[in-house]
Design an enzyme around this catalytic site. Structure first.
Site, PDB file in Angstrom:
ATOM      1  CB  SER A 110      33.087  45.079  35.173  1.00 29.11           C
ATOM      2  OG  SER A 110      34.193  45.816  34.679  1.00 29.11           O
ATOM      3  CB  CYS A 111      37.814  44.401  36.534  1.00 31.12           C
ATOM      4  SG  CYS A 111      38.192  46.152  36.677  1.00 31.12           S
TER       5      CYS A 111
END
Length: 261
Positions: A110-111
């Site tokens: 997600s990052c």
């Protein structure tokens, strides 16, 4: 509202004053969705199990496995206890692309991006956006005002993102929802490919921050303008400038921002 996108669950309501009470509330469904291309396991995404044919089509396109909807021969959906399985069959001409991309595919979180051997592929060249954005600010404000009424799942749950195709005049033409902002945009792009829809000088309106992945999906889809409700990242702005995608961010009912040239 219940359906593939939500379920009803009971909660214990704890008020600041008064007695606790049991209340029912719709909760957004989030399930693993595994995608296979020509029998090769490719990705497992956490997604809302609705509009899955659109999702598979858009994901194949933004992964650069196909360039047209007719390069997908079949999409088979298998519902399992542990999640959803999408078996996508591509034409023979695209089989090599699947094998090559699966071998070098970036492991995504997600990052960020994982896998040091993939650093050279992390920022792949984007096609130049040739389409011209024709929407005036008034049209974007018009679409913003209309979007909520086109988000039934988010109205029920308050937990999903929306991606909308909007005309140059600000009409909301199509919306897809998902717990993941990337998934929602893939669903919208997939729906457009399957329907043969064009942007026609309009714009994409996303209920999320403007990340570089969303810029890349917009550019690949030939979208002339990307509008997001939340703020952009530096890489999103850089990538948009490089490919000629018009960005409008922090779009709110009273104002919006465009990165300076």
């Amino acid at each position: 509202m219940t359906g593939p996108g939500s379920i009803d669950m009971d909660f214990r309501r704890l008020p600041a004053s008064g007695e606790p009470a049991t209340v029912a509330r719709a909760v957004a469904v989030e399930r693993p969705v595994a995608i296979e291309f020509n029998g090769i396991g490719y990705a497992v995404m956490m997604a809302t199990p609705a509009d899955l044919a659109d999702f598979a089509t858009g994901f194949a396109f933004t992964e650069r496995l196909v360039a047209r909807a007719d390069q997908i021969r079949a999409i088979d959906h298998v519902a399992r206890d542990e999640g959803e399985l999408l078996r996508v069959t591509l034409t023979a001409e695209r089989a090599a692309a699947v094998t090559e991309r699966a071998r070098h595919r970036i492991a995504e979180s997600s990052c960020g991006l994982c896998g040091i051997e993939n650093l050279a592929q992390a920022i792949r060249p984007l096609p130049a956006v040739e389409a011209v954005a024709r929407a005036e600010p008034a049209a974007i404000f018009r679409a913003l005002a209309a979007l909520r009424a086109r988000q039934p799942l988010n109205r029920a749950t308050g937990a999903v993102h929306a991606a909308a195709r909007c005309s140059a005049e600000g009409a909301v033409l199509a919306v897809r929802e998902d717990v993941g902002r990337h998934n929602a945009f893939d669903k919208l792009i997939g729906a457009m490919l399957r329907e043969g829809a064009e942007w026609d000088g309009g714009f994409a309106l996303l209920s999320s921050r403007c990340s570089y992945e969303l810029v890349e999906k917009a550019a690949l889809a030939g979208c002339p303008q990307l509008v997001t409700i939340s703020a952009p990242t530096s890489l999103a702005i850089e990538r948009a400038r490089a490919c000629g995608l018009k960005l409008t961010v922090l779009a709110r009912p009273d104002a919006m921002l465009e990165p300076a040239a």
